[in-house]
Write an enzyme that holds these catalytic residues in place. Sequence first.
Site, PDB file in Angstrom:
ATOM      1  N   GLN A 100      -1.578  56.250 -20.369  1.00  0.00           N
ATOM      2  CA  GLN A 100      -1.970  55.245 -19.378  1.00  0.00           C
ATOM      3  C   GLN A 100      -2.487  54.001 -20.105  1.00  0.00           C
ATOM      4  OE1 GLN A 100      -4.363  57.182 -15.997  1.00  0.00           O
ATOM      5  NE2 GLN A 100      -4.528  58.678 -17.654  1.00  0.00           N
ATOM      6  N   ASN A 101      -2.673  54.114 -21.402  1.00  0.00           N
ATOM      7  CA  ASN A 101      -3.288  53.037 -22.172  1.00  0.00           C
ATOM      8  C   ASN A 101      -2.267  51.951 -22.513  1.00  0.00           C
ATOM      9  OD1 ASN A 101      -5.542  54.665 -22.074  1.00  0.00           O
ATOM     10  ND2 ASN A 101      -5.166  55.578 -24.093  1.00  0.00           N
ATOM     11  N   HIS A 118       1.697  52.250 -18.092  1.00  0.00           N
ATOM     12  CA  HIS A 118       1.075  51.029 -17.532  1.00  0.00           C
ATOM     13  C   HIS A 118       1.382  49.795 -18.364  1.00  0.00           C
ATOM     14  CE1 HIS A 118      -2.080  53.882 -15.546  1.00  0.00           C
ATOM     15  NE2 HIS A 118      -0.945  53.849 -14.885  1.00  0.00           N
ATOM     16  N   THR A 188      -8.899  61.182 -19.876  1.00  0.00           N
ATOM     17  CA  THR A 188      -8.651  60.456 -18.641  1.00  0.00           C
ATOM     18  C   THR A 188      -9.520  61.000 -17.516  1.00  0.00           C
ATOM     19  OG1 THR A 188      -7.004  59.670 -17.054  1.00  0.00           O
ATOM     20  CG2 THR A 188      -6.657  61.896 -17.935  1.00  0.00           C
ATOM     21  N   SER A 189      -9.999  60.061 -16.692  1.00  0.00           N
ATOM     22  CA  SER A 189     -10.881  60.442 -15.580  1.00  0.00           C
ATOM     23  C   SER A 189     -10.066  61.059 -14.449  1.00  0.00           C
ATOM     24  CB  SER A 189     -11.621  59.209 -15.057  1.00  0.00           C
ATOM     25  OG  SER A 189     -10.659  58.224 -14.707  1.00  0.00           O
ATOM     26  N   PRO A 214     -15.274  64.777 -22.866  1.00  0.00           N
ATOM     27  CA  PRO A 214     -16.682  65.185 -22.947  1.00  0.00           C
ATOM     28  C   PRO A 214     -17.261  65.493 -21.566  1.00  0.00           C
ATOM     29  CG  PRO A 214     -16.423  62.884 -23.601  1.00  0.00           C
ATOM     30  CD  PRO A 214     -15.070  63.422 -23.371  1.00  0.00           C
TER      31      PRO A 214
HETATM   32  C1  BV8 Z   1       0.908  52.507  -7.475  1.00  0.00           C
HETATM   33  C2  BV8 Z   1      -3.251  48.757 -16.734  1.00  0.00           C
HETATM   34  C3  BV8 Z   1       2.602  52.512  -5.819  1.00  0.00           C
HETATM   35  C4  BV8 Z   1      -4.027  47.516 -16.451  1.00  0.00           C
HETATM   36  C5  BV8 Z   1      -4.069  50.406 -15.128  1.00  0.00           C
HETATM   37  C6  BV8 Z   1      -4.261  51.076  -2.280  1.00  0.00           C
HETATM   38  C7  BV8 Z   1      -3.275  50.127  -2.476  1.00  0.00           C
HETATM   39  C8  BV8 Z   1      -2.360  50.242  -3.513  1.00  0.00           C
HETATM   40  C9  BV8 Z   1      -2.417  51.316  -4.364  1.00  0.00           C
HETATM   41  C10 BV8 Z   1      -3.411  52.237  -4.154  1.00  0.00           C
HETATM   42  C11 BV8 Z   1      -4.324  52.161  -3.124  1.00  0.00           C
HETATM   43  N1  BV8 Z   1      -5.164  53.226  -3.209  1.00  0.00           N
HETATM   44  C12 BV8 Z   1      -4.815  53.990  -4.251  1.00  0.00           C
HETATM   45  C13 BV8 Z   1      -3.752  53.411  -4.813  1.00  0.00           C
HETATM   46  C14 BV8 Z   1      -3.041  53.875  -5.946  1.00  0.00           C
HETATM   47  C15 BV8 Z   1      -3.685  53.229  -7.165  1.00  0.00           C
HETATM   48  C16 BV8 Z   1      -4.849  54.096  -7.584  1.00  0.00           C
HETATM   49  O1  BV8 Z   1      -4.641  55.193  -8.039  1.00  0.00           O
HETATM   50  N2  BV8 Z   1      -6.075  53.579  -7.413  1.00  0.00           N
HETATM   51  C17 BV8 Z   1      -7.251  54.342  -7.773  1.00  0.00           C
HETATM   52  C18 BV8 Z   1      -8.341  53.381  -8.266  1.00  0.00           C
HETATM   53  C19 BV8 Z   1      -7.694  55.138  -6.576  1.00  0.00           C
HETATM   54  N3  BV8 Z   1      -2.650  53.220  -8.165  1.00  0.00           N
HETATM   55  C20 BV8 Z   1      -1.883  52.143  -8.293  1.00  0.00           C
HETATM   56  O2  BV8 Z   1      -2.062  51.084  -7.695  1.00  0.00           O
HETATM   57  C21 BV8 Z   1      -0.717  52.323  -9.233  1.00  0.00           C
HETATM   58  N4  BV8 Z   1       0.483  51.899  -8.591  1.00  0.00           N
HETATM   59  O3  BV8 Z   1       0.323  53.382  -6.921  1.00  0.00           O
HETATM   60  O4  BV8 Z   1       2.117  51.991  -7.036  1.00  0.00           O
HETATM   61  C22 BV8 Z   1       2.119  51.593  -4.750  1.00  0.00           C
HETATM   62  C23 BV8 Z   1       2.490  50.266  -4.795  1.00  0.00           C
HETATM   63  C24 BV8 Z   1       2.083  49.427  -3.756  1.00  0.00           C
HETATM   64  C25 BV8 Z   1       1.292  49.919  -2.714  1.00  0.00           C
HETATM   65  C26 BV8 Z   1       0.883  51.266  -2.717  1.00  0.00           C
HETATM   66  C27 BV8 Z   1       1.288  52.100  -3.741  1.00  0.00           C
HETATM   67  C28 BV8 Z   1      -0.900  51.474 -10.476  1.00  0.00           C
HETATM   68  C29 BV8 Z   1      -2.071  52.002 -11.275  1.00  0.00           C
HETATM   69  C30 BV8 Z   1      -2.068  51.348 -12.653  1.00  0.00           C
HETATM   70  C31 BV8 Z   1      -3.254  50.399 -12.782  1.00  0.00           C
HETATM   71  N5  BV8 Z   1      -3.324  49.889 -14.172  1.00  0.00           N
HETATM   72  N6  BV8 Z   1      -4.043  49.936 -16.387  1.00  0.00           N
HETATM   73  C32 BV8 Z   1      -5.177  47.332 -17.409  1.00  0.00           C
HETATM   74  O5  BV8 Z   1      -5.430  48.231 -18.243  1.00  0.00           O
HETATM   75  O6  BV8 Z   1      -5.812  46.274 -17.327  1.00  0.00           O
HETATM   76  S1  BV8 Z   1      -5.019  51.757 -14.774  1.00  0.00           S
HETATM   77  C33 BV8 Z   1      -6.429  51.742 -15.786  1.00  0.00           C
HETATM   78  O7  BV8 Z   1      -7.444  52.477 -15.135  1.00  0.00           O
HETATM   79  C34 BV8 Z   1      -6.210  52.465 -17.083  1.00  0.00           C
HETATM   80  O8  BV8 Z   1      -4.921  52.310 -17.563  1.00  0.00           O
HETATM   81  C35 BV8 Z   1      -6.510  53.910 -16.758  1.00  0.00           C
HETATM   82  O9  BV8 Z   1      -5.318  54.595 -16.501  1.00  0.00           O
HETATM   83  C36 BV8 Z   1      -7.220  53.846 -15.442  1.00  0.00           C
HETATM   84  C37 BV8 Z   1      -8.548  54.528 -15.471  1.00  0.00           C
HETATM   85  O10 BV8 Z   1      -9.346  53.836 -16.475  1.00  0.00           O
HETATM   86  P1  BV8 Z   1     -10.626  54.606 -17.192  1.00  0.00           P
HETATM   87  O11 BV8 Z   1     -11.328  55.381 -16.139  1.00  0.00           O
HETATM   88  O12 BV8 Z   1     -11.437  53.861 -18.163  1.00  0.00           O
HETATM   89  O13 BV8 Z   1      -9.925  55.438 -18.128  1.00  0.00           O
HETATM   90  P2  BV8 Z   1      -9.700  56.796 -17.838  1.00  0.00           P
HETATM   91  O14 BV8 Z   1      -9.289  57.092 -16.442  1.00  0.00           O
HETATM   92  O15 BV8 Z   1      -8.699  57.064 -18.826  1.00  0.00           O
HETATM   93  O16 BV8 Z   1     -11.238  57.433 -18.018  1.00  0.00           O
HETATM   94  C38 BV8 Z   1     -11.926  57.438 -19.254  1.00  0.00           C
HETATM   95  C39 BV8 Z   1     -12.119  58.907 -19.544  1.00  0.00           C
HETATM   96  O17 BV8 Z   1     -12.351  59.078 -20.906  1.00  0.00           O
HETATM   97  C40 BV8 Z   1     -13.322  59.488 -18.803  1.00  0.00           C
HETATM   98  O18 BV8 Z   1     -12.973  60.711 -18.184  1.00  0.00           O
HETATM   99  C41 BV8 Z   1     -14.317  59.763 -19.950  1.00  0.00           C
HETATM  100  O19 BV8 Z   1     -15.104  60.932 -19.706  1.00  0.00           O
HETATM  101  C42 BV8 Z   1     -13.384  60.034 -21.086  1.00  0.00           C
HETATM  102  N7  BV8 Z   1     -13.920  59.811 -22.425  1.00  0.00           N
HETATM  103  C43 BV8 Z   1     -14.896  58.980 -22.822  1.00  0.00           C
HETATM  104  N8  BV8 Z   1     -15.057  59.086 -24.169  1.00  0.00           N
HETATM  105  C44 BV8 Z   1     -14.136  59.977 -24.613  1.00  0.00           C
HETATM  106  C45 BV8 Z   1     -13.408  60.453 -23.517  1.00  0.00           C
HETATM  107  N9  BV8 Z   1     -12.436  61.367 -23.625  1.00  0.00           N
HETATM  108  C46 BV8 Z   1     -12.163  61.837 -24.864  1.00  0.00           C
HETATM  109  N10 BV8 Z   1     -12.808  61.428 -25.974  1.00  0.00           N
HETATM  110  C47 BV8 Z   1     -13.805  60.513 -25.891  1.00  0.00           C
HETATM  111  N11 BV8 Z   1     -14.455  60.116 -27.002  1.00  0.00           N
END
Ligand code: BV8
Length: 244
Positions: A100-101, A118, A188-189, A214
């Site tokens: 996702q990164n 992404h 990933t969360s 973690p």
């Molecule tokens: C889609 C690029 C179809 C940009 C990113 C309403 C309207 C439209 C869409 C939606 C909606 N409601 C929901 C959605 C779907 C939406 C979604 O899922 N929203 C969420 C917030 C609910 N998804 C989308 O919109 C996707 N497209 O659905 O298209 C569509 C189209 C139109 C209309 C409807 C549907 C697109 C999603 C992509 C967004 N872009 N990145 C940029 O980076 O600037 S996502 C971005 O956030 C990151 O790439 C990552 O994937 C995501 C989460 O970020 P973080 O939380 O920081 O990271 P992560 O999740 O990886 O969490 C960190 C983890 O690491 C934690 O668990 C932590 O404990 C852990 N950690 C910490 N330290 C360590 C560790 N792990 C290991 N070792 C360590 N040392």
Amino acid sequence: MQTIEDAAAWVAKAQTIAVLSGAGISKESGIPTFRDALTGYWENYEPEKLATRDGFLSDPPLVWRWYAERRRKLEEVQPNPGHYALAELERLKSVTIITQNIDGLHRLAGSSSVIELHGNLKDYKCVDCEKPATIALDDLGTEPPLCDYCSGLIRPDVVWFGEYLPEDALRAANAISHACDLMLVVGTSGLVYPAAGLPQVAKEFGATLIEVNPDETAISDHMDISLRGASGVVLPQLLAILTS
Ligand code: BV8
Ligand code: ZN
């Protein structure tokens, strides 16, 4: 409580391994995770607002600067032992990384089979005609340049919230999620879809799920084993057991 030795035994038995990685795997490289990326100047902004087409169009210089800052940061960071451990695993087993990164660190660490769900911070395109644009690091400036073809605004070629993922990447990610017999879910969360739904796809098709994080996540309940620790520590340990 399943141990890292149990996890290593599953990895040793696996024929086809998929990895789903999130921002957590890059944290030990010094890249803040998405949730805590917005510190300092950006602390009053929410990623879900900035990382959107509407956010960009309502204030192009603001969003341009946020991505330019993250792109410049890339020049200072290196892959960490977690990335290198996955690259080493690819030399032992059939491994496909679904990330996702947008930081490109898996490929930099030597992984070759990487699906960037992404996009990538180094890629740009026109917000209107979608033609790719080449922007050198030293002329990122403070606001988006204009497209050579249609004078539209140039934007980062990453997937924003509300945007579809690249079709070929999503298709490849679904295919390996169906085919794998083990999925490592790293850093990933599990909050952002459709990426966060891939572990369930793998499980439905008989894969064993191992989480490396973690903290507890939104998808920990689906995991067969959860290794609670930093990926930069746990993944090298896993490889050390595998190769001992
Ligand atoms: C889609 C690029 C179809 C940009 C990113 C309403 C309207 C439209 C869409 C939606 C909606 N409601 C929901 C959605 C779907 C939406 C979604 O899922 N929203 C969420 C917030 C609910 N998804 C989308 O919109 C996707 N497209 O659905 O298209 C569509 C189209 C139109 C209309 C409807 C549907 C697109 C999603 C992509 C967004 N872009 N990145 C940029 O980076 O600037 S996502 C971005 O956030 C990151 O790439 C990552 O994937 C995501 C989460 O970020 P973080 O939380 O920081 O990271 P992560 O999740 O990886 O969490 C960190 C983890 O690491 C934690 O668990 C932590 O404990 C852990 N950690 C910490 N330290 C360590 C560790 N792990 C290991 N070792 C360590 N040392
Ligand atoms: Zn254009």
